[in-house]
Design an enzyme around this catalytic site. Structure first.
Site, PDB file in Angstrom:
ATOM      1  N   SER A  45       0.801  -1.229   0.000  1.00 60.40           N
ATOM      2  CA  SER A  45       0.000   0.000   0.000  1.00 60.40           C
ATOM      3  C   SER A  45       0.829   1.272   0.000  1.00 60.40           C
ATOM      4  O   SER A  45       0.357   2.299  -0.492  1.00 60.40           O
ATOM      5  CB  SER A  45      -0.915   0.014   1.231  1.00 60.40           C
ATOM      6  OG  SER A  45      -0.143  -0.106   2.399  1.00 60.40           O
ATOM      7  N   HIS A 251      -0.569   5.705   6.842  1.00 55.78           N
ATOM      8  CA  HIS A 251      -0.093   5.687   5.458  1.00 55.78           C
ATOM      9  C   HIS A 251       0.192   7.110   4.989  1.00 55.78           C
ATOM     10  O   HIS A 251      -0.388   8.065   5.500  1.00 55.78           O
ATOM     11  CB  HIS A 251      -1.149   5.057   4.541  1.00 55.78           C
ATOM     12  CG  HIS A 251      -1.174   3.567   4.613  1.00 55.78           C
ATOM     13  ND1 HIS A 251      -1.786   2.869   5.631  1.00 55.78           N
ATOM     14  CD2 HIS A 251      -0.644   2.637   3.795  1.00 55.78           C
ATOM     15  CE1 HIS A 251      -1.637   1.577   5.432  1.00 55.78           C
ATOM     16  NE2 HIS A 251      -0.947   1.397   4.326  1.00 55.78           N
TER      17      HIS A 251
HETATM   18  C1  LIG Z   1       6.178  -3.983  11.215  1.00 59.47           C
HETATM   19  C2  LIG Z   1       6.187  -3.375  12.549  1.00 59.47           C
HETATM   20  C3  LIG Z   1       5.249  -2.265  12.721  1.00 59.47           C
HETATM   21  C4  LIG Z   1       5.924  -1.047  13.152  1.00 59.47           C
HETATM   22  C5  LIG Z   1       5.628   0.146  12.333  1.00 59.47           C
HETATM   23  C6  LIG Z   1       6.545   0.353  11.222  1.00 59.47           C
HETATM   24  C7  LIG Z   1       6.284   1.647  10.568  1.00 59.47           C
HETATM   25  C8  LIG Z   1       6.450   1.744   9.122  1.00 59.47           C
HETATM   26  C9  LIG Z   1       6.245   0.503   8.366  1.00 59.47           C
HETATM   27  C10 LIG Z   1       5.114   0.565   7.437  1.00 59.47           C
HETATM   28  C11 LIG Z   1       4.884  -0.712   6.755  1.00 59.47           C
HETATM   29  C12 LIG Z   1       3.687  -0.652   5.885  1.00 59.47           C
HETATM   30  C13 LIG Z   1       3.479  -1.857   5.065  1.00 59.47           C
HETATM   31  C14 LIG Z   1       2.380  -1.750   4.077  1.00 59.47           C
HETATM   32  C15 LIG Z   1       1.065  -1.464   4.657  1.00 59.47           C
HETATM   33  C16 LIG Z   1      -0.120  -1.955   3.894  1.00 59.47           C
HETATM   34  O1  LIG Z   1      -0.140  -2.563   2.837  1.00 59.47           O
HETATM   35  O2  LIG Z   1      -1.206  -1.643   4.609  1.00 59.47           O
HETATM   36  C17 LIG Z   1      -2.440  -2.077   4.255  1.00 59.47           C
HETATM   37  C18 LIG Z   1      -3.296  -1.195   3.689  1.00 59.47           C
HETATM   38  C19 LIG Z   1      -4.561  -1.566   3.373  1.00 59.47           C
HETATM   39  C20 LIG Z   1      -4.952  -2.859   3.662  1.00 59.47           C
HETATM   40  N1  LIG Z   1      -6.224  -3.259   3.336  1.00 59.47           N
HETATM   41  O3  LIG Z   1      -6.551  -4.443   3.579  1.00 59.47           O
HETATM   42  O4  LIG Z   1      -6.978  -2.434   2.797  1.00 59.47           O
HETATM   43  C21 LIG Z   1      -4.105  -3.748   4.274  1.00 59.47           C
HETATM   44  C22 LIG Z   1      -2.831  -3.345   4.585  1.00 59.47           C
END
Ligand SMILES: CCCCCCCCCCCCCCCC(=O)Oc1ccc([N+](=O)[O-])cc1
Length: 269
Positions: A45, A251
């Protein structure tokens, strides 16, 4: 030189047969002009642009935004082809299984952010928001252990699959921002201790991703410096805090996609 001789011969032939504009001189003299750019944007995302708005209806739950950094790069650089397969919620195995279709030997640029969902981004943030500091610290510790022990192998598998399918591409891997400005101006939300722990996991995630990318000969773009001063609890945040519905939570906003991600990519590719 063979090509110059061909050009001379062609010019002579043109004169002989009375053609005055066979081809622009530059076309004949620069036969090795750069191949056209073929760009494929993979990832989760943070790459699809969830949180930035202006979604492509056809992308459905993948939530691909017209102002996500891949679109901004394509708008600025007019690649001959552009395929945008990033998808909200994607994990490493989703990239391999669902997103690599457009890659081939002609692909010149691949970008992606991946790994946060494998590490438990959603469950970690949920624990932090709903269950208090001690549960948050526990969830972050679990995420850190995953990032250290399991994620590197998953990134290796993913990066190898990308290289196999796109042997000639520059691959730019982008990391993730720290979510919080510490000692910032937050009136509510999670505790300062939880914020620091979440930032620590973001650092661990970014550093792990950067190392794996470098080992595969990929370019790594660290977005943390670009987001500094624009985290949640700053006075100019480029990241959503908790939102309702929750899909945009934590996000980048449209400004974050441009100032945090696109700005870093444009410097690298
Ligand atoms: C991993 C440990 C958590 C600590 C926080 C770290 C902060 C920054 C890292 C951000 C990582 C984001 C990864 C991507 C997020 C992503 O795809 O979010 C989604 C967005 C939307 C959906 N959904 O289902 O609609 C599901 C997930």
């Amino acid at each position: 030189m063979r090509l110059r001789r061909w050009a001379t011969t062609a010019a002579t032939a043109a004169l002989v047969i009375g053609v005055t504009a066979l081809a622009p001189a530059s076309a004949a003299q620069e036969p090795s002009a750069a191949a056209p750019t073929s760009y494929v944007a993979l990832g989760d995302s943070y790459s699809s642009g969830a949180g930035a708005g202006s979604y492509d209806d056809a992308s459905g739950d993948c939530r691909r935004s017209a102002v996500a950094y891949p679109e901004l790069w394509a708008d600025a650089n007019s690649p001959a082809s552009f395929d945008f397969t990033a998808c909200a919620g994607a994990r490493t195995d989703d990239v391999v299984e669902d997103q690599l279709g457009p890659l081939d030997a002609d692909t010149t640029l691949v970008t992606l952010s991946i790994g946060g969902n494998d590490a438990g981004f959603g469950t970690t943030m949920q624990a932090c928001v709903l269950s208090g500091t001690s549960a948050c610290l526990g969830a972050v510790a679990t995420a850190n252990a995953y990032i250290t022990d399991t994620l590197p192998g998953q990134l290796d598998t993913t990066y190898r699959a990308i290289r196999d399918r796109a042997p000639n591409a520059e691959v730019v891997v982008l990391g993730y921002p720290r979510l919080y400005q510490l000692n910032g101006t937050c009136l509510f939300g999670i505790s300062e201790e939880s914020r620091a722990a979440v930032n620590g996991a973001a650092d661990n995630l970014s550093e792990t991703i950067g190392k794996r990318a470098a080992d595969h000969g990929f370019t790594y773009g660290d977005v943390r410096p670009a987001f500094t001063g624009h985290e949640i609890c700053s006075t100019d945040s480029w990241l959503h805090s908790l939102t309702l519905p929750v899909g945009d939570s934590y996000h980048p906003t449209a400004t974050g996609q441009r100032g945090g991600y696109y700005a870093v990519l444009e410097n690298l590719a």
